[in-house]
Enzyme design. Structure first.
Site, PDB file in Angstrom:
ATOM      1  N   ASP A  45      45.880  32.099  48.028  1.00 41.28           N
ATOM      2  CA  ASP A  45      45.532  33.519  48.010  1.00 41.28           C
ATOM      3  C   ASP A  45      44.231  33.717  47.236  1.00 41.28           C
ATOM      4  O   ASP A  45      44.114  33.333  46.083  1.00 41.28           O
ATOM      5  CB  ASP A  45      46.656  34.306  47.318  1.00 41.28           C
ATOM      6  N   TYR A  50      37.168  38.155  43.783  1.00 35.84           N
ATOM      7  CA  TYR A  50      37.360  37.028  42.855  1.00 35.84           C
ATOM      8  C   TYR A  50      36.121  36.132  42.785  1.00 35.84           C
ATOM      9  O   TYR A  50      35.983  35.347  41.851  1.00 35.84           O
ATOM     10  CB  TYR A  50      38.563  36.159  43.244  1.00 35.84           C
ATOM     11  N   LYS A  79      40.967  39.368  50.805  1.00 35.30           N
ATOM     12  CA  LYS A  79      41.147  40.822  50.701  1.00 35.30           C
ATOM     13  C   LYS A  79      39.817  41.577  50.744  1.00 35.30           C
ATOM     14  O   LYS A  79      38.796  41.066  50.295  1.00 35.30           O
ATOM     15  CB  LYS A  79      41.878  41.168  49.385  1.00 35.30           C
ATOM     16  N   HIS A 110      42.686  45.651  49.533  1.00 38.23           N
ATOM     17  CA  HIS A 110      43.028  45.272  48.167  1.00 38.23           C
ATOM     18  C   HIS A 110      43.690  46.417  47.374  1.00 38.23           C
ATOM     19  O   HIS A 110      44.615  46.185  46.598  1.00 38.23           O
ATOM     20  CB  HIS A 110      41.763  44.782  47.442  1.00 38.23           C
TER      21      HIS A 110
END
Length: 301
Positions: A45, A50, A79, A110
């Protein structure tokens, strides 16, 4: 061996995945992903925000080249960030390129909230008073663009993250393709019974992030300690097992090789009904991830 749940969209999602949020040092998430795939994980994931999609993609590519996994065996989630609701296709294409993949298994919105667009930097747009600058993008339009990605075969399943019951009720009124997954904070201290019941009813699989309540639970719960001892497992193993026994997938994050391997050690034992009941009774509605604290947006209040 890894076990799966069937999504309403057709594919199977592995019950335990590797979360990659907050792996900040260069190559940290690349190494973690490689360790996870070698250990038997089939579910990784990540998210655009990120900043590690390239590392994840490279690790997956190498694991495939080394014969550790086949592409169709690995379930990759990424996401769409809050600033990108009005530019779904552009940012999906960027994610796909960063991952170096032909398709993504699961693409999530998200948060159920759109910020003003800030390009590829993902900086949080602010008003003069310091509050977050919201965008006039309708989730309906965002979802329509998500559905097109499925139509084109670029995404196998679409879903959401951090949606409460109200947001889901709204989404289901117009979704041509219903969300297959809702990824939320979920653990014995925040067991979300109303949300779980609604998602069960509508065949939406819940994915638990922050399953250890950012370490708060494993450090402070004698009940979990006791259950862990009885199975000769770690307290973390007990929480992950509770998650999958309740029908959620779970994505603990770690960049520590031994912890990644230890976290996977949950498929050779079962919790008793009494133990599940004990864990169910730990709920305190205690949330560690708060959009109110972060952005002044009361999504869960």
């Amino acid at each position: 061996p890894q076990q799966t749940f069937k999504l309403s969209s057709g594919p199977h999602i592995p019950q335990l995945g590797l979360g990659t949020y907050n792996g900040s040092k260069y190559n940290e998430v690349y190494e973690a992903t490689k360790v996870a795939l070698k250990a038997g994980y089939k579910h990784i994931d990540t998210a655009a925000i990120y900043g590690n999609e390239k590392e994840v993609g490279l690790a997956v590519k190498e694991a495939i080249a080394d014969g550790i996994v086949k592409r169709e065996e690995v379930f990759i989630t990424t996401k769409l960030w809050n600033t990108c609701h009005g530019n779904v296709r552009k940012h999906f294409d960027l994610s796909l390129k960063n991952l170096g993949l032909q398709y993504v298994d699961l693409y999530l919105i998200h948060w159920p909230i759109a910020f003003e667009y800030t390009g590829e930097s993902f900086t949080t747009p602010k008003n003069a008073d310091g509050s977050v600058k919201l965008d006039k993008v309708n989730i309906h339009d965002t979802w329509r663009e998500m559905e097109k990605l499925v139509d084109e075969g670029l995404v196998k399943s679409i879903g959401v993250s951090n949606f409460n019951v109200q947001s889901l009720v709204d989404l289901l009124t117009y979704a041509r393709i219903p969300p297959a997954v809702n990824q939320v904070e979920l653990h014995p201290y925040l067991s979300q019974p109303a949300l779980r019941s609604f998602c069960d009813q509508h065949k939406i699989i819940l994915t638990a992030y922050s399953p250890l309540g950012q370490g708060k639970i494993t450090d402070h719960s004698p009940v979990i300690e006791e259950i862990a001892k009885s199975h000769n497992k770690s307290p973390a193993n007990i929480i992950f097992k509770w998650c999958i026994t309740k029908g959620f997938t779970v994505i603990p994050k770690s960049v520590t090789p031994q912890r990644i391997i230890d976290n996977f050690d949950i498929f050779d034992f079962d919790l008793t009904d009494a133990q599940i009941k004990q864990l169910d009774q730990l709920n305190r509605n205690e949330r560690t991830c708060s959009p109110m604290r972060q952005w002044g947006v009361p999504l869960f209040d």
